[in-house]
Every structure is written in structure tokens, then in C-alpha cells.
Design a protein around this motif. Sequence first.
Motif, PDB file in Angstrom:
ATOM      1  N   PRO A  99      44.155  34.656  34.516  1.00  0.00           N
ATOM      2  CA  PRO A  99      45.389  35.192  36.135  1.00  0.00           C
ATOM      3  C   PRO A  99      46.731  35.579  34.530  1.00  0.00           C
ATOM      4  O   PRO A  99      47.241  36.464  35.315  1.00  0.00           O
ATOM      5  CB  PRO A  99      45.014  34.222  37.016  1.00  0.00           C
ATOM      6  CG  PRO A  99      44.128  33.409  36.305  1.00  0.00           C
ATOM      7  CD  PRO A  99      44.059  33.635  34.965  1.00  0.00           C
ATOM      8  N   PHE A 100      46.879  34.948  34.591  1.00  0.00           N
ATOM      9  CA  PHE A 100      48.133  34.975  33.340  1.00  0.00           C
ATOM     10  C   PHE A 100      47.224  35.371  32.602  1.00  0.00           C
ATOM     11  O   PHE A 100      48.771  35.405  30.988  1.00  0.00           O
ATOM     12  CB  PHE A 100      49.092  33.690  32.808  1.00  0.00           C
ATOM     13  CG  PHE A 100      49.512  32.816  34.464  1.00  0.00           C
ATOM     14  CD1 PHE A 100      50.050  33.155  35.393  1.00  0.00           C
ATOM     15  CD2 PHE A 100      48.350  32.153  34.778  1.00  0.00           C
ATOM     16  CE1 PHE A 100      50.550  32.251  36.195  1.00  0.00           C
ATOM     17  CE2 PHE A 100      48.568  31.267  35.911  1.00  0.00           C
ATOM     18  CZ  PHE A 100      49.892  31.787  36.431  1.00  0.00           C
ATOM     19  N   GLU A 101      46.614  36.538  31.761  1.00  0.00           N
ATOM     20  CA  GLU A 101      46.554  36.878  30.815  1.00  0.00           C
ATOM     21  C   GLU A 101      46.304  38.308  30.869  1.00  0.00           C
ATOM     22  O   GLU A 101      45.755  38.979  31.534  1.00  0.00           O
ATOM     23  CB  GLU A 101      45.507  36.470  29.669  1.00  0.00           C
ATOM     24  CG  GLU A 101      45.322  34.904  28.978  1.00  0.00           C
ATOM     25  CD  GLU A 101      44.074  35.036  29.274  1.00  0.00           C
ATOM     26  OE1 GLU A 101      43.705  35.951  28.975  1.00  0.00           O
ATOM     27  OE2 GLU A 101      44.013  33.691  28.620  1.00  0.00           O
ATOM     28  N   PRO A 102      47.859  38.850  31.179  1.00  0.00           N
ATOM     29  CA  PRO A 102      47.995  41.010  32.063  1.00  0.00           C
ATOM     30  C   PRO A 102      46.758  41.567  31.553  1.00  0.00           C
ATOM     31  O   PRO A 102      47.668  41.714  30.137  1.00  0.00           O
ATOM     32  CB  PRO A 102      49.750  41.281  31.654  1.00  0.00           C
ATOM     33  CG  PRO A 102      50.152  39.747  31.061  1.00  0.00           C
ATOM     34  CD  PRO A 102      49.333  39.127  31.244  1.00  0.00           C
ATOM     35  N   VAL A 103      46.097  42.624  31.637  1.00  0.00           N
ATOM     36  CA  VAL A 103      45.460  43.145  31.536  1.00  0.00           C
ATOM     37  C   VAL A 103      44.739  44.516  31.871  1.00  0.00           C
ATOM     38  O   VAL A 103      45.136  44.298  33.047  1.00  0.00           O
ATOM     39  CB  VAL A 103      43.917  42.722  31.066  1.00  0.00           C
ATOM     40  CG1 VAL A 103      43.257  42.579  32.446  1.00  0.00           C
ATOM     41  CG2 VAL A 103      43.164  43.670  30.469  1.00  0.00           C
ATOM     42  N   ILE A 104      44.934  45.662  30.662  1.00  0.00           N
ATOM     43  CA  ILE A 104      45.273  46.860  31.338  1.00  0.00           C
ATOM     44  C   ILE A 104      43.784  47.504  31.587  1.00  0.00           C
ATOM     45  O   ILE A 104      42.684  47.206  30.882  1.00  0.00           O
ATOM     46  CB  ILE A 104      45.744  48.033  30.980  1.00  0.00           C
ATOM     47  CG1 ILE A 104      47.876  47.838  31.169  1.00  0.00           C
ATOM     48  CG2 ILE A 104      45.779  49.544  31.403  1.00  0.00           C
ATOM     49  CD1 ILE A 104      48.345  48.721  30.282  1.00  0.00           C
ATOM     50  N   LYS A 105      43.444  47.692  33.124  1.00  0.00           N
ATOM     51  CA  LYS A 105      42.472  48.492  32.983  1.00  0.00           C
ATOM     52  C   LYS A 105      42.187  49.742  33.984  1.00  0.00           C
ATOM     53  O   LYS A 105      42.739  49.463  35.235  1.00  0.00           O
ATOM     54  CB  LYS A 105      41.281  47.567  33.740  1.00  0.00           C
ATOM     55  CG  LYS A 105      41.046  45.888  33.496  1.00  0.00           C
ATOM     56  CD  LYS A 105      40.031  45.174  34.258  1.00  0.00           C
ATOM     57  CE  LYS A 105      39.299  43.824  33.546  1.00  0.00           C
ATOM     58  NZ  LYS A 105      38.948  43.433  34.356  1.00  0.00           N
ATOM     59  N   GLY A 106      42.036  50.946  33.394  1.00  0.00           N
ATOM     60  CA  GLY A 106      41.776  52.088  33.926  1.00  0.00           C
ATOM     61  C   GLY A 106      43.740  52.626  33.850  1.00  0.00           C
ATOM     62  O   GLY A 106      44.467  52.464  33.010  1.00  0.00           O
ATOM     63  N   ASP A 107      43.922  52.652  34.876  1.00  0.00           N
ATOM     64  CA  ASP A 107      44.820  52.757  35.427  1.00  0.00           C
ATOM     65  C   ASP A 107      45.604  51.686  36.438  1.00  0.00           C
ATOM     66  O   ASP A 107      46.818  51.997  36.992  1.00  0.00           O
ATOM     67  CB  ASP A 107      45.087  54.167  36.784  1.00  0.00           C
ATOM     68  CG  ASP A 107      44.380  55.181  36.372  1.00  0.00           C
ATOM     69  OD1 ASP A 107      44.921  55.264  35.505  1.00  0.00           O
ATOM     70  OD2 ASP A 107      43.954  56.370  36.789  1.00  0.00           O
ATOM     71  N   LEU A 108      44.879  50.740  35.780  1.00  0.00           N
ATOM     72  CA  LEU A 108      45.854  49.142  36.628  1.00  0.00           C
ATOM     73  C   LEU A 108      46.518  48.200  35.781  1.00  0.00           C
ATOM     74  O   LEU A 108      45.394  47.530  34.392  1.00  0.00           O
ATOM     75  CB  LEU A 108      44.654  48.810  38.053  1.00  0.00           C
ATOM     76  CG  LEU A 108      44.531  49.813  38.687  1.00  0.00           C
ATOM     77  CD1 LEU A 108      43.146  48.837  39.449  1.00  0.00           C
ATOM     78  CD2 LEU A 108      45.657  50.336  40.198  1.00  0.00           C
ATOM     79  N   LEU A 109      47.439  47.371  35.978  1.00  0.00           N
ATOM     80  CA  LEU A 109      47.218  46.467  35.224  1.00  0.00           C
ATOM     81  C   LEU A 109      47.096  45.168  36.237  1.00  0.00           C
ATOM     82  O   LEU A 109      47.900  44.376  37.575  1.00  0.00           O
ATOM     83  CB  LEU A 109      48.805  45.807  35.312  1.00  0.00           C
ATOM     84  CG  LEU A 109      49.292  45.184  35.048  1.00  0.00           C
ATOM     85  CD1 LEU A 109      49.705  45.249  33.304  1.00  0.00           C
ATOM     86  CD2 LEU A 109      51.166  44.922  34.737  1.00  0.00           C
ATOM     87  N   TYR A 110      46.307  44.304  35.851  1.00  0.00           N
ATOM     88  CA  TYR A 110      45.936  42.732  36.343  1.00  0.00           C
ATOM     89  C   TYR A 110      46.997  41.543  35.821  1.00  0.00           C
ATOM     90  O   TYR A 110      46.860  41.633  34.810  1.00  0.00           O
ATOM     91  CB  TYR A 110      44.396  42.937  36.827  1.00  0.00           C
ATOM     92  CG  TYR A 110      43.691  43.543  37.186  1.00  0.00           C
ATOM     93  CD1 TYR A 110      43.085  43.963  38.583  1.00  0.00           C
ATOM     94  CD2 TYR A 110      43.498  45.560  36.504  1.00  0.00           C
ATOM     95  CE1 TYR A 110      42.039  45.084  38.409  1.00  0.00           C
ATOM     96  CE2 TYR A 110      42.477  45.768  36.988  1.00  0.00           C
ATOM     97  CZ  TYR A 110      41.722  45.624  38.136  1.00  0.00           C
ATOM     98  OH  TYR A 110      41.021  46.706  38.809  1.00  0.00           O
TER      99      TYR A 110
END
Length: 379
Positions: A92-103
Motif C-alpha cells: 500500500p505504501f509502494e506505489p506501482v503503475i499497472k496499465g493506466d493506473l497508479l495504485y
Amino acid sequence: MTDSLALDYAQRLMACESISPARGSVFDTMEAMLVPLGFSVERFIAGADDADPAHGGPVENLFAIRGKGRRHFAFAGHLDVVPPGEGWSSGPFEPVIKGDLLYGRGAVDMKGSIAAFVAALHEIPEEAGTISLIITGDEEGPAIHGTRALIDHMQARGTVPDLCLVGEPTSVDRLGDMMKVGRRGSVNMWITVEGTQGHVAYPHLADNPIPRLVAILAQIKAVALDEGTEFFQPSNIEITELHTGNPATNVIPARALARLSIRFNDLHSGESLVELIRGIVEPGGGTLKAMISGEAFLTPPGELSATMAAEVEEVTGIVPEASTTGGTSDARFLSKLCPVVEFGLCNATMHKLDEAVAIADLDALTEIYRRVTLRLLNA
């Protein structure tokens, strides 16, 4: 896509674990973004001497300001987030990009919008006017030592803004479909009815408080507060807890308790509602305690909301609905200083597992914030 300045800032902020009340590294990161843009940054801790754990202290707050001019435009937000919970697809505190989204936690509520505003500042010259950022570490918590302390700070130094934008995630189905021009007030109440404990086989030797409490609650639920207004939905009273603390099947309890939550529009005040309920509870044999979380407020149609609507439509092609729905926000405090409008990202994933923001929305929001700020400063 990955060269987005707003995306970069959002990732930096989201990488800081900042569960409410937030302090430390996330504010270091925020300050590092603002100082190169010419902002004077002031940070302070509030609530360090408050021994009541329900008040959520100590809390870190940040006030940043730059520029001179006839008008002072402020952006307000919070860096604290709710606990992430278990079951995330990634840290949750390791931002990751998957496709067009930032999680990541805080993607939409509300580190993403703070990142978009700071990114917008790169395109706003210092000579454009006075801009400030009002950033707290305690919006998701009790909100005792956060924005309220920042307001005291601004008033003491004579830097009260003329207009304020709060970056809460107000959009629903797509970016731009809703802005908030007010919020309902909130008050919680606790009802206690005392009795005398006894054996269920000998009721004449006991005094059961439950029937009296049930009668009180029935009378309260029969109250129709209002039918709503042009800008607000009807006020509502909800019973949120009912218990006796009695685990036995053969014991009449000595005490019965209930909790109410009332969300109310600007036809009422928190205190008037407390007195209304007290007038039912005390004659019915109970006692009442209450906590008013915030009063209802409305920013009437005017320059701020019209500017926001026009620039949102220009960027997104959508005219945002001017709404007062939803829960409370720190706008309830800031509205006492100046006109306030809330506008931000889509709220579908806020407080959920795998919270995410569309990267394109970060960039579009940056452009909206840039346009709104320049237009209001130049008005």
C-alpha cells in the motif's frame, strides 16, 4: 505517460507511510517540493500536550505561502491516510503503475490532488499573486489539532485567504462530474437509561431500562427534521448502536445505551438538534451526551464555483454538478474564513483496498488547478 510531474509527485508522497495522525517524512517530502518553487514553509506540531487519546495528537501541520498581490488564493488538503488493511495486491505504501493506473494508499484521498496542485504551481509565476497551501496530518482522524490549528496559525500571522479550494476526491463516475459547494453538519449523541439489575424470574425486584430506551428511540425515529432545501438533501437521524453489555440470558440489565448520528443541512445547527433530542431523552428517563463534529455550510453560487465549473468544463467537457452530499471534510472549518469549493479526483476507490488513480486524471486535474488559480488571481 511516466514523465508526468503530477505522477512523480504523487509517487513520492504515496511512498511515505502516513497513517493518521501523520508526521515526519511525508511533510519532509512536501516541503522539498515547495521550497524550490519559492514558498516559505512553516511546519508545527499541535496537540502534543493534549492527554486525551480521543483527540488524536500530536499532529503535524504545514502552511506554505509565496507571492504578493491583491488576492490570496489557498489550496487545502491532508497528507494523512486511513490504515490500509490487509489484502492489497501490492504494498500500500509502494506505489506501482499497472496499465493506466497508479495504485497505493492515498492515490485519490488525497495525495494525488496535492501532487496535481504542486505540479500546477510550476506553470504559475510567482508574480501572479499570493498562493498558500494549508496541509494537515489529521483529517482522517479526530480533526482536533489539524486544520483548526492551521486556521489559528493563519489568523495569528494575518494570512487569511480570500478564496479556498479543497482537493478532496469529489468526482464520482469520471473526473469533473461533481464539485462540492457545501457539506451537511454532523453530530453524534449517546443516550443512557439507568435501571436496576435483577433476575428475570423476579421482575418486580428489578427495573428494566430497555423498554424506556426503546420508547425514547421510537419517539426520536418519528421525528421528521426537514424535507431538504435547494442545495441540501433532507437531514437524517440514524441509530448506530444499541447495547446493554449483558451476556446473561436470565439477568435484567442495569443500564441500556444507544448512539445516534445525525447528518443535517443548514436549516439546523448542531446545538439546536442536541436540544431537540434532549427534550425527548430526559423526559423519557434518560441522559444525553453529544459531540458536534461540524456545522452545515454552503458557499452560495458565485465567482469561485462559477470559475471552477467553467475551467472543469473547458478541460473535461463536463459541467460539474454543484453538490453538498457525502461526509464531512475540513472545508467545514475553512468555510468560516472565506468561500470554499471542493474539487478533486474520482472517489470510487478511496479508503478501499487497491486504491488507485488514473494517471490521465492526475494530468487533467493539474491543468484544471492551473487554470482556476490563474483566473482567480487575475480577476
